[in-house]
Motif scaffolding. Structure first.
Motif, short mmCIF file in Angstrom:
data_model
loop_
_atom_site.label_atom_id
_atom_site.label_comp_id
_atom_site.label_asym_id
_atom_site.label_seq_id
_atom_site.Cartn_x
_atom_site.Cartn_y
_atom_site.Cartn_z
N ARG A 1 0.86 -1.28 -0.14
CA ARG A 1 0.20 0.16 0.26
C ARG A 1 0.84 0.99 -0.08
O ARG A 1 1.67 0.98 0.42
CB ARG A 1 -0.96 0.20 0.97
CG ARG A 1 -2.15 -1.39 0.78
CD ARG A 1 -3.09 -0.60 0.14
NE ARG A 1 -3.71 0.67 0.93
CZ ARG A 1 -5.03 0.56 1.61
NH1 ARG A 1 -5.39 -0.90 1.94
NH2 ARG A 1 -5.85 1.18 2.15
N SER A 2 0.46 2.81 -0.95
CA SER A 2 1.28 3.26 -1.05
C SER A 2 0.73 4.05 0.62
O SER A 2 2.21 5.04 0.35
CB SER A 2 0.70 4.02 -1.80
OG SER A 2 -0.81 4.82 -1.92
N SER B 1 -14.31 -1.13 2.98
CA SER B 1 -13.67 -2.61 2.82
C SER B 1 -14.04 -2.84 1.33
O SER B 1 -12.99 -3.20 0.70
CB SER B 1 -15.26 -3.93 3.66
OG SER B 1 -14.81 -4.23 4.95
N PHE B 2 -14.39 -1.80 0.93
CA PHE B 2 -14.56 -2.04 -0.51
C PHE B 2 -13.11 -1.74 -1.03
O PHE B 2 -12.76 -1.31 -2.05
CB PHE B 2 -15.77 -1.71 -1.94
CG PHE B 2 -15.92 -1.43 -2.73
CD1 PHE B 2 -16.17 -2.50 -3.80
CD2 PHE B 2 -15.72 -0.45 -3.77
CE1 PHE B 2 -16.58 -2.91 -4.69
CE2 PHE B 2 -15.65 -0.21 -4.94
CZ PHE B 2 -15.91 -1.73 -5.89
N TYR B 3 -13.30 0.34 -0.24
CA TYR B 3 -12.67 0.62 -0.52
C TYR B 3 -11.44 0.44 -0.61
O TYR B 3 -10.47 0.64 -1.60
CB TYR B 3 -12.52 1.98 -0.20
CG TYR B 3 -11.64 2.87 -0.21
CD1 TYR B 3 -11.11 3.84 -1.17
CD2 TYR B 3 -10.31 3.33 0.71
CE1 TYR B 3 -10.37 4.76 -1.38
CE2 TYR B 3 -9.53 4.00 0.63
CZ TYR B 3 -9.05 4.58 -0.33
OH TYR B 3 -8.27 5.22 -1.25
N ASN B 4 -10.89 -0.17 0.56
CA ASN B 4 -10.02 -0.76 1.51
C ASN B 4 -8.87 -1.92 -0.47
O ASN B 4 -7.63 -1.62 -0.17
CB ASN B 4 -9.34 -0.93 2.26
CG ASN B 4 -9.37 0.08 3.57
OD1 ASN B 4 -8.64 0.98 3.39
ND2 ASN B 4 -10.59 -0.39 4.71
N ASP C 1 -5.11 -0.54 -6.57
CA ASP C 1 -4.63 0.46 -7.83
C ASP C 1 -3.03 0.49 -7.27
O ASP C 1 -2.51 1.19 -7.59
CB ASP C 1 -4.78 1.86 -6.74
CG ASP C 1 -5.31 2.89 -7.51
OD1 ASP C 1 -4.32 2.31 -8.47
OD2 ASP C 1 -5.84 3.81 -8.02
N ASP C 2 -2.69 0.95 -5.32
CA ASP C 2 -1.19 1.00 -5.53
C ASP C 2 -0.80 -0.43 -5.92
O ASP C 2 0.15 -0.06 -6.03
CB ASP C 2 -1.35 0.87 -3.81
CG ASP C 2 -1.82 2.02 -3.32
OD1 ASP C 2 -2.71 3.27 -3.95
OD2 ASP C 2 -1.86 1.83 -1.62
N ILE C 3 -0.76 -1.63 -6.23
CA ILE C 3 -0.38 -2.54 -6.97
C ILE C 3 -0.20 -2.29 -8.56
O ILE C 3 1.47 -2.33 -8.33
CB ILE C 3 -1.19 -4.09 -7.06
CG1 ILE C 3 -1.08 -4.59 -5.22
CG2 ILE C 3 -0.87 -4.48 -7.97
CD1 ILE C 3 -1.36 -6.27 -4.96
N ALA C 4 -1.05 -2.44 -8.75
CA ALA C 4 -0.86 -1.34 -10.46
C ALA C 4 0.00 -0.18 -10.00
O ALA C 4 0.64 -0.44 -11.87
CB ALA C 4 -2.74 -1.04 -10.97
N ASP C 5 0.36 1.08 -9.87
CA ASP C 5 0.73 1.56 -9.54
C ASP C 5 2.21 1.79 -8.91
O ASP C 5 2.94 2.56 -8.72
CB ASP C 5 0.34 3.10 -8.79
CG ASP C 5 -0.70 3.68 -9.50
OD1 ASP C 5 -0.95 2.97 -10.55
OD2 ASP C 5 -1.91 4.28 -9.40
N HIS C 6 2.72 0.35 -7.80
CA HIS C 6 3.56 0.28 -7.91
C HIS C 6 5.55 0.92 -8.53
O HIS C 6 5.26 0.10 -9.37
CB HIS C 6 3.56 -1.37 -6.76
CG HIS C 6 4.72 -1.00 -5.22
ND1 HIS C 6 6.43 -1.14 -5.79
CD2 HIS C 6 4.40 -1.35 -4.35
CE1 HIS C 6 6.71 -1.83 -4.29
NE2 HIS C 6 5.31 -1.22 -4.09
#
Length: 292
Positions: free
Chosen positions: A8-9, A35-38, A44-49
């Motif tokens: 996570r970012s 829960s949905f947001y997390n 999203d953070d994985i895709a942008d890592h």
């Protein structure tokens, strides 16, 4: 495999351009929404890592999907959402849709035209609005206006972060044909200030996004849930203000985000306006598109 949580970012629901499970929403819905947001934020953070390779990113996204569907219990965001959805007898369809978008983020760095950007929004943004409507038991007839609002929010974000996305991720959501029409180039996004050609392109895209947002103006009147209607009015106010800034400012060199004071002001303005509108039975005002 490292837990997805460790990737996570640090960005949370407090850092978004729109309220997430805000005080406006009924408390009975907030745990599920968070829960949905997390789950979405983690993907999203994985895709942008910055340091993960494409294959690793896709592998993590696959694991999140598998565990969301019940195949494992090692990724807490997937397990938490799976359990929260099960408690409400809801399918994971919208969470699965957003994973499509994050896989696109890993594998697709350029977009040829507006239609390709909207196709991306179909998976990155529209499922979020549809999820919120489903949580509140709203009709799927509300999806069209919701899709327009969510796509507008997403493209606002693309325009706000166009320089950062290019510099940090080599990812460009500005359509190639829009850049070409203004005689702008992708490389201009790496500069500290937009050249006139790029600024013309950005302002034209903002105007087109404003037209898209105008198509969503009926949404708060279409939903039956009073609190959700208030929340939508606030989000619409945020989106309208941001797109107004994007039509005249340079996101490479100027501020195009709302300040904390502005967020507060537009929150209360949106709430008050929607309460008055509902009390008087008025339809939302639809502004003419720029140049109309």
């Amino acid at each position: 495999m490292t837990s997805a949580s460790d990737l996570r970012s640090g960005k949370t629901d407090r850092d978004e351009n729109f309220p997430v499970a805000s005080w406006i929403i009924h408390p009975r819905h907030r745990a599920l929404i968070l829960s949905f947001y997390n789950f979405v934020r983690t993907a999203d953070d994985i895709a942008d890592h910055a340091s993960l390779g494409a294959d690793e990113k896709l592998r993590y996204l696959d694991v999140l999907e598998a565990e969301l569907l019940g195949k494992g219990d090692t990724q807490k965001e997937a397990v938490s959402l799976r359990q929260a959805l099960a408690e409400r007898s809801m399918a994971p369809r919208h969470a699965l849709d957003v994973l499509v978008a994050f896989r696109m983020d890993v594998t697709k760095l350029r977009y040829e035209n507006w239609d390709e950007v909207i196709h991306y929004c179909r998976y990155s943004a529209m499922p979020v609005g549809r999820f919120m409507l489903d949580v509140h038991g709203e009709s799927t007839a509300t999806w069209a206006a919701s899709d327009a609002l969510c796509a507008g929010l997403q493209i606002n974000n693309h325009l706000q972060d166009c320089g950062k996305d290019y510099k940090n991720l080599n990812r460009v959501y500005l359509p190639r044909d829009a850049l070409a029409a203004s005689a702008a180039t992708v490389e201009m996004l790496g500069e500290a200030k937009s050249q006139p050609a790029l600024l013309q392109c950005l302002h034209a895209l903002a105007a087109r996004t404003e037209t898209l947002l105008n198509e969503s103006k009926s949404l708060n009147a279409e939903v039956k849930d009073f609190r959700l209607g208030l929340d939508i009015a606030v989000i619409q106010a945020f989106a309208d203000k941001i797109v107004g800034m994007l039509k005249v400012r340079d996101p490479l060199s100027e501020r195009v985000h709302l300040s904390p004071l502005e967020l507060l002001g537009y929150t209360f303005g949106g709430v008050a306006g929607e309460i008055i509108r509902r009390a008087m039975g008025r339809r939302p005002l639809t502004r003419p598109a720029a140049g109309a």
